[in-house]
Enzyme design. Structure first.
Site, PDB file in Angstrom:
ATOM      1  N   ARG A 139       0.823  -1.196   0.000  1.00 54.57           N
ATOM      2  CA  ARG A 139       0.000   0.000   0.000  1.00 54.57           C
ATOM      3  C   ARG A 139       0.863   1.253   0.000  1.00 54.57           C
ATOM      4  NH1 ARG A 139      -2.708   1.068   4.508  1.00 54.57           N
ATOM      5  NH2 ARG A 139      -4.316   2.307   3.468  1.00 54.57           N
ATOM      6  N   LYS A 204       3.993  -6.583  12.799  1.00 57.23           N
ATOM      7  CA  LYS A 204       3.373  -6.990  11.548  1.00 57.23           C
ATOM      8  C   LYS A 204       3.894  -8.345  11.089  1.00 57.23           C
ATOM      9  CE  LYS A 204       2.204  -5.279   6.949  1.00 57.23           C
ATOM     10  NZ  LYS A 204       2.214  -4.101   6.058  1.00 57.23           N
ATOM     11  N   ARG A 338      -2.291   5.103  12.783  1.00 60.63           N
ATOM     12  CA  ARG A 338      -1.131   5.207  13.671  1.00 60.63           C
ATOM     13  C   ARG A 338      -1.597   5.435  15.098  1.00 60.63           C
ATOM     14  NH1 ARG A 338       0.452   8.436   9.168  1.00 60.63           N
ATOM     15  NH2 ARG A 338       2.315   7.622   8.142  1.00 60.63           N
TER      16      ARG A 338
END
Length: 345
Positions: A139, A204, A338
């Site tokens: 992305r 992640k 965030r």
């Protein structure tokens, strides 16, 4: 896979290893020591030719150790993807949903090649996998780090009738399907981050990228691209711009072929039923895995920033953000999430 900055992308290539290099990799994949003589006998070449082939493995980022008087060893071994092995582990009800399944040794981007297939009339129900991507896409214009044999880079092509509105929330449903596939292997602490990341232990683990093709108001196609970290080399840490984790750290020993089969068992039935079900039936499962539920966060678009408390998603998959006591819904893949007061995720 873990993302990195655009200026760190490598040049695009598309090829199979070919010749004796792939058979040599298959022989060394067990991580054991093999003499140059024995390798040469199996491959039908001289020891000198074996040595030349071993030098080529360095271009793939693989480390081969030479043990004097004994032979050669591929450090850490390698779990190569294999199309028959994947098909052989699929559930009976998944097989009719799967079209061609191809494994590349190296490719620029599995998503890019799947888009080309869809634009030429092919691609529906097809699956592309790559041992290594040289120009994988993420992305917001990022590229994706994909060392050889260190993760899963997969793209699935699917056609839909009825326009792009039927695909609202699809990236979130993909995340739920991936979490369920990981649960089959008892991977702990798996969570989801809106709109398309799979996290594990606060870092992640995998990312999802959807790309559309065709008439967005009628017949359209989507490429579901997934990058999942399995065993990233230590050298990769310096090029990754965010906290990351791989499966080797939390649940070592998972077969890549078995995990791909589990992913397809979850993803293909979901894709087949999605036009009728939509995201609403996946909402509760997604919210149960929401990494930032009830957390103060900031949502950033290209031109504006909103901060508030994350309250999950609505029935379309839009993020719900409580700002000054009022919940607002935010759509669009261009938004980034965030936690307030911290660095970018």
């Amino acid at each position: 896979m873990a993302s990195r900055k655009p200026d760190e992308a490598s040049a695009a290539t598309v090829d199979q290893l070919g010749g004796r290099l792939r058979p040599l990799l298959a022989l060394l994949a067990d991580g054991e020591v093999h003499s140059g003589e024995s390798l040469g006998e199996v491959l039908g070449v001289s020891r000198a030719a074996v040595w030349k082939q071993l030098q080529k493995l360095e271009s793939l980022g693989l480390q081969v150790a030479s043990e004097k008087g004994r032979g050669y060893r591929l450090c850490g071994g390698l779990d190569l993807l294999d199309e028959p092995a994947i098909r052989g582990q699929l559930a009976r009800e998944t097989l009719p949903l799967l079209g061609p399944l191809r494994v590349f040794d190296r490719v620029d981007s599995t998503n890019a090649r799947m888009l080309v297939a869809l634009e030429t009339g092919a691609g529906h129900c097809e699956v592309l996998l790559a041992e290594q991507q040289t120009a994988g896409r993420g992305r917001r214009g990022r590229t994706w780090l994909s060392p050889f044999g260190a993760g899963i880079s997969i793209s699935i092509g699917w056609r839909f009738s009825g326009g792009v509105q039927l695909l609202e929330g699809l990236s979130l449903a993909v995340g739920v399907a991936l979490a369920r596939a990981l649960a089959r292997f008892d991977v702990p602490d798996v969570r989801l981050k809106w709109p398309n990341d799979v996290w594990c232990r606060g870092r992640k683990l995998a990312g999802v990228l959807l790309e559309l093709s065709g008439d967005l108001t009628d017949r359209c196609a989507v490429v579901i691209g997934i990058g999942l970290n399995m065993r990233l080399p230590a050298a990769a840490a310096d090029t990754i711009g965010q906290p990351w984790i791989d499966l080797a750290e939390v649940r070592p020993g998972i077969s890549r072929n078995a995990l791909v089969a589990a992913m397809l068992d979850e993803l293909l039935p979901m894709l087949a039923s999605y036009p009728e079900s939509g995201f609403a039936v996946w909402r509760e499962a997604w919210q149960a895995l929401d990494q930032f539920a009830g957390v103060e966060v900031c949502l950033q678009s290209a031109q504006q920033r909103w901060c508030g408390i994350e309250r999950g998603v609505d029935a379309s998959g839009a993020l719900l953000l409580e700002i000054d006591g009022t919940c607002r819904a935010f759509h669009g893949g261009e938004l980034s999430l965030r936690p307030a007061g911290s660095s970018a995720l």
